[in-house]
Design an enzyme around this catalytic site. Structure first.
Site, short mmCIF file in Angstrom:
data_model
loop_
_atom_site.label_atom_id
_atom_site.label_comp_id
_atom_site.label_asym_id
_atom_site.label_seq_id
_atom_site.Cartn_x
_atom_site.Cartn_y
_atom_site.Cartn_z
CB VAL A 121 27.08 -17.21 10.44
CG1 VAL A 121 26.32 -18.19 11.31
CG2 VAL A 121 26.16 -16.58 9.41
CB ALA A 170 30.42 -11.06 19.68
CE LYS A 171 29.31 -11.05 11.23
NZ LYS A 171 28.14 -11.56 10.50
CG LEU A 172 26.33 -5.51 15.60
CD1 LEU A 172 25.37 -4.59 16.36
CD2 LEU A 172 26.14 -5.38 14.10
CG ASN A 175 30.49 -7.54 10.49
OD1 ASN A 175 31.22 -8.52 10.70
ND2 ASN A 175 29.39 -7.64 9.78
#
Length: 289
Positions: A121, A170-172, A175
């Site tokens: 999230v 995708a979150k990495l 970020n």
């Protein structure tokens, strides 16, 4: 899927539990170290003393945990979720985790009653408490459809990005790009100040053009230019995420020289920017030749 369990009741997990309860879902929580106990109880969240008690009551089990090692122990360890699994249960892992660890968990769950969806999230504690998070989902489309009541309660925006593990990847990537953009914005701010320019006006110009990013549009006015630095996300957490991104780059074998340089700067900044500081403080880190 209206019986929800939340494991990990820190800033994010507690916010998600409260949002789910506010949406009318039956919520059970577990975290022996939670500091939000009374607020959760007041909202109707039932708090239990172990994973087995939570699993017995929950159809959807939301994980909000700090590391992949802890996620693996909670799911696969002795007395963990797999040992308690009932047919139809879904684990929704909202942690920012190592995709390789997610793949190991998914492999271990094959043939079991337990299904896995990774849904890291964005939005921080404020969005968690208001049910306005963005979630990147990896998993089977049918499982994600089944999670609809929970996702509606927790998120304002969600994107299905691929199979299990794709959400964490995708979150990495997100970020990593945010980390690069923060360093670039910090350099632009320093150069503009040195040239005697009005930084706020310069960023308005940038945000009207192709150089804009989430950092220049959101982070700069919200937490940086006003010296607030109170996003709720620390340097320690961002450095952890970027180490995971660095491992993903290494495993891929792909060329990524800009990413590698930005990751080096983030790592080197630890000597002067403390882990407890807001992650936006990286804009002040200046490495001189």
């Amino acid at each position: 899927m209206t019986n929800v369990g939340v494991i990990g009741l820190g800033n994010m997990g507690a916010g998600m539990a409260l949002s789910a309860a506010r949406a009318g879902l039956k919520v059970t929580g577990f975290d022996p170290a939670t500091t939000s106990r009374q607020a959760l109880l007041d909202a109707g969240v039932a708090l239990v003393d172990d994973i087995a008690a939570l699993s017995a009551q929950a159809d959807v089990i939301v994980l909000s945990l700090p590391t992949s090692d802890i996620v693996e122990k909670v799911v696969l360890g002795e007395g963990g979720l797999l040992a308690q699994a009932r047919a139809g249960q879904i684990v929704l892992d909202t942690s920012t985790a190592d995709p390789a660890s997610t793949a190991r968990i998914a492999q271990a769950l094959q043939g079991s009653p337990l299904r896995l969806v990774d849904g890291p999230v964005s939005g921080g504690p404020k969005a968690a408490h208001s049910g306005a998070m963005t979630m990147l989902l990896g998993g089977e489309a049918a499982d994600i459809d089944t999670l609809a009541p929970v996702l509606e309660a927790l998120t304002a925006k969600r994107v299905h990005v691929g199979p299990v593990g794709a959400g964490h990847s995708a979150k990495l990537f997100n970020n990593l790009l945010c980390g690069i953009n923060l360093i670039a914005a910090g350099e632009a701010i320093r150069v503009a100040k040195a040239a005697g320019l009005d930084v706020e006006q310069i960023l308005k110009g940038v945000n009207a053009g192709s150089g804009r990013s989430g950092v220049t549009e959101v982070n700069c006015p919200t937490w940086i230019l006003n010296d607030a630095f109170n996003s709720g996300f620390t340097m320690k957490l961002m450095r952890k995420d970027l180490r995971l991104a660095a491992a993903m780059i290494e495993q891929s074998g792909a060329g990524a020289p800009l990413s590698r340089e930005a990751l080096r700067l983030w790592a080197d900044s630890a000597a002067s920017v403390d882990d407890a500081e807001d992650f936006n403080r990286i804009v002040a880190y200046e490495e001189r030749p």
